[in-house]
Design a protein around this motif. Structure first.
Motif, mmCIF file in Angstrom:
data_model
loop_
_atom_site.group_PDB
_atom_site.id
_atom_site.type_symbol
_atom_site.label_atom_id
_atom_site.label_comp_id
_atom_site.label_asym_id
_atom_site.label_seq_id
_atom_site.Cartn_x
_atom_site.Cartn_y
_atom_site.Cartn_z
ATOM 1 N N GLU A 141 0.838 -1.200 0.000
ATOM 2 C CA GLU A 141 0.000 0.000 0.000
ATOM 3 C C GLU A 141 0.873 1.251 0.000
ATOM 4 N N ALA A 142 1.916 1.254 0.831
ATOM 5 C CA ALA A 142 2.819 2.405 0.885
ATOM 6 C C ALA A 142 3.506 2.618 -0.462
ATOM 7 N N ALA A 143 3.947 1.528 -1.084
ATOM 8 C CA ALA A 143 4.590 1.637 -2.394
ATOM 9 C C ALA A 143 3.599 2.159 -3.430
ATOM 10 N N GLY A 144 2.327 1.773 -3.281
ATOM 11 C CA GLY A 144 1.294 2.276 -4.187
ATOM 12 C C GLY A 144 1.131 3.777 -4.060
ATOM 13 N N THR A 155 -0.430 14.641 -4.601
ATOM 14 C CA THR A 155 0.066 14.979 -3.268
ATOM 15 C C THR A 155 -0.605 14.120 -2.214
ATOM 16 N N GLN A 156 -0.023 14.073 -1.026
ATOM 17 C CA GLN A 156 -0.622 13.312 0.072
ATOM 18 C C GLN A 156 -2.012 13.847 0.401
ATOM 19 N N GLU A 157 -2.150 15.172 0.396
ATOM 20 C CA GLU A 157 -3.444 15.770 0.735
ATOM 21 C C GLU A 157 -4.524 15.366 -0.263
ATOM 22 N N GLY A 164 -10.367 8.715 0.533
ATOM 23 C CA GLY A 164 -11.071 8.568 1.805
ATOM 24 C C GLY A 164 -10.163 8.116 2.930
ATOM 25 N N LYS A 165 -8.879 8.443 2.824
ATOM 26 C CA LYS A 165 -7.911 8.109 3.872
ATOM 27 C C LYS A 165 -7.482 9.399 4.565
ATOM 28 N N SER A 166 -6.947 9.277 5.778
ATOM 29 C CA SER A 166 -6.401 10.460 6.434
ATOM 30 C C SER A 166 -4.993 10.701 5.924
ATOM 31 N N ARG A 167 -4.551 11.954 5.948
ATOM 32 C CA ARG A 167 -3.200 12.260 5.497
ATOM 33 C C ARG A 167 -2.183 11.564 6.397
ATOM 34 N N SER A 168 -2.480 11.494 7.697
ATOM 35 C CA SER A 168 -1.546 10.845 8.613
ATOM 36 C C SER A 168 -1.418 9.354 8.299
ATOM 37 N N HIS A 169 -2.514 8.720 7.869
ATOM 38 C CA HIS A 169 -2.465 7.303 7.492
ATOM 39 C C HIS A 169 -1.497 7.110 6.331
ATOM 40 N N ILE A 170 -1.614 7.962 5.319
ATOM 41 C CA ILE A 170 -0.736 7.855 4.156
ATOM 42 C C ILE A 170 0.711 8.147 4.537
ATOM 43 N N ALA A 171 0.915 9.202 5.322
ATOM 44 C CA ALA A 171 2.281 9.575 5.724
ATOM 45 C C ALA A 171 2.926 8.486 6.574
ATOM 46 N N ASN A 172 2.171 7.947 7.520
ATOM 47 C CA ASN A 172 2.726 6.903 8.401
ATOM 48 C C ASN A 172 3.098 5.645 7.627
ATOM 49 N N LEU A 173 2.260 5.264 6.655
ATOM 50 C CA LEU A 173 2.589 4.077 5.866
ATOM 51 C C LEU A 173 3.820 4.319 5.005
ATOM 52 N N MET A 174 3.917 5.495 4.410
ATOM 53 C CA MET A 174 5.061 5.766 3.540
ATOM 54 C C MET A 174 6.369 5.788 4.318
ATOM 55 N N ARG A 175 6.312 6.102 5.602
ATOM 56 C CA ARG A 175 7.530 6.062 6.420
ATOM 57 C C ARG A 175 8.091 4.644 6.507
ATOM 58 N N LEU A 176 7.229 3.642 6.352
ATOM 59 C CA LEU A 176 7.698 2.259 6.426
ATOM 60 C C LEU A 176 8.705 1.951 5.324
ATOM 61 N N LEU A 177 8.630 2.693 4.219
ATOM 62 C CA LEU A 177 9.532 2.445 3.101
ATOM 63 C C LEU A 177 10.957 2.897 3.406
ATOM 64 N N ASN A 178 11.147 3.584 4.535
ATOM 65 C CA ASN A 178 12.488 3.984 4.950
ATOM 66 C C ASN A 178 13.202 2.882 5.735
ATOM 67 N N LEU A 179 12.464 1.835 6.090
ATOM 68 C CA LEU A 179 13.061 0.722 6.828
ATOM 69 C C LEU A 179 13.900 -0.150 5.890
ATOM 70 N N SER A 261 10.759 12.399 4.631
ATOM 71 C CA SER A 261 10.984 11.031 4.144
ATOM 72 C C SER A 261 9.689 10.420 3.650
ATOM 73 N N ALA A 262 8.601 10.661 4.388
ATOM 74 C CA ALA A 262 7.302 10.113 3.996
ATOM 75 C C ALA A 262 6.816 10.762 2.711
ATOM 76 N N ALA A 263 7.017 12.070 2.590
ATOM 77 C CA ALA A 263 6.546 12.781 1.402
ATOM 78 C C ALA A 263 7.289 12.356 0.146
ATOM 79 N N LEU A 264 8.598 12.112 0.285
ATOM 80 C CA LEU A 264 9.412 11.744 -0.872
ATOM 81 C C LEU A 264 9.479 10.247 -1.096
ATOM 82 N N GLY A 265 9.220 9.459 -0.043
ATOM 83 C CA GLY A 265 9.363 8.017 -0.163
ATOM 84 C C GLY A 265 10.822 7.599 -0.182
ATOM 85 N N MET A 266 11.706 8.465 0.307
ATOM 86 C CA MET A 266 13.137 8.193 0.380
ATOM 87 C C MET A 266 13.644 8.687 1.734
ATOM 88 N N LYS A 267 14.767 8.164 2.172
ATOM 89 C CA LYS A 267 15.316 8.598 3.448
ATOM 90 C C LYS A 267 15.884 10.011 3.325
#
Length: 302
Positions: A141-144, A155-157, A164-179, A261-267
């Motif tokens: 989902e984050a990669a999507g 944009t995330q917004e 129908g998602k919250s911006r924080s939901h999208i941002a938090n998931l995208m942070r996982l791609l930094n792992l 990092s979440a906005a760009l999908g990169m560290k």
């Protein structure tokens, strides 16, 4: 470095129109009628979308769907387009799981909606369909989301509003791609939950902690305590190459690193010099495709 990409466009008519195709069928107690397909196509005349964002098809889920199809048939039509590389064939835009399950149920034909999508729209629909159906694991989902942002300029917004998602939901998931990839793989396989993974984002040794969490079966709360205990401010500091000691980053800087990092999908790393207004930002990319996307994004602000 890369071939010229299609011009970016905002959500506008594009995404909203595509979402009309992938929205789940709406029924009521009186009619309970499925969406009318354009036609029926033979199973063998369809081929999967090579850019399908879903990479994992769990066998038990396919078995359940195949059993349902044997009883009720394929209720929701697949979305397809004429195959650009093979005359008389069709490429699946959305519904590959239904197509696989239909084969298991030994169906010879499946209902389809035929759309004349270009390559960009095909990828968008495939991503949106999976996200709308909550049909992806957290990493997929984050990669999507990252693909929708980088490839199509969303944009995330705007994504949050349209999906129908919250911006924080999208941002938090995208942070996982930094792992690290090994930790992402554990989330994909179900060894770790998204909650565990989020707690590991700020850990200095996420791979080692991830193995410990899996071995001991720790809860998310226990994981958070373990990560916090590992970030001991009293631990001895090592000098940098210029002989000075590196200071710990304050909470605001770490939060800003996480947001970028979440906005760009990169560290993203921020090195701010204490007591001054100077510093530097470092963006780490994992592939040339990511670098191309970053260059395309930065070029829009010229």
């Amino acid at each position: 470095m890369a071939e010229k990409k299609e011009a970016r466009r905002g959500l506008g008519r594009g995404l909203s129109a595509l979402m009309a195709d992938v929205a789940p069928t709406q029924t009521n107690a009186d009619t309970d009628a499925p969406r009318r397909p354009d036609r029926l196509l033979p199973i063998e005349s369809l081929r999967p979308n090579p850019d399908q964002p879903r990479r994992t098809f769990l066998q038990e889920h396919l078995d359940d769907l195949a059993n349902s199809i044997r009883t009720k048939g394929v209720i929701q039509p697949l979305i397809v387009r004429p195959d650009p590389n093979a005359q008389g064939m069709f490429e699946i835009v959305a519904g590959e799981r239904r197509w696989r399950a239909a084969q298991m149920a030994q169906l010879h034909e499946v209902p389809v909606l035929i759309r004349d999508f270009n390559d960009t729209e095909v990828l968008e629909v495939a991503i949106i369909e999976n996200i709308q159906r909550a049909d992806l694991n957290s990493i997929e989902e984050a990669a999507g989301y990252r693909q929708l942002m980088f490839k199509f300029g969303h944009t995330q917004e705007k994504l949050a509003e349209a999906l129908g998602k919250s911006r924080s939901h999208i941002a938090n998931l995208m942070r996982l791609l930094n792992l690290p990839e090994s930790v992402q793989d554990m989330v994909t396989e179900g060894t770790l939950s998204a909650g565990h993974a989020r707690a590991l984002i700020t850990a200095p040794n996420p791979e080692q902690l991830a193995k410990t969490i899996a071995e001991k079966g720790l809860s998310v709360r226990e994981t958070e305590k373990l990560v916090k205990a590992g970030q001991n401010p009293e631990a001895p500091r090592k000098p940098t190459t210029d002989g000075t000691f590196k200071t710990d980053k304050d909470a605001d800087t770490k939060a800003l690193e996480g947001d970028l990092s979440a906005a760009l999908g990169m560290k993203v790393f921020i090195d701010h010099k204490p007591g001054s207004e100077k510093g530097k930002i470092t963006i780490a990319y994992e592939s040339l495709e990511h670098l191309d996307s970053l260059c395309a994004l930065l070029s829009t602000y010229r």
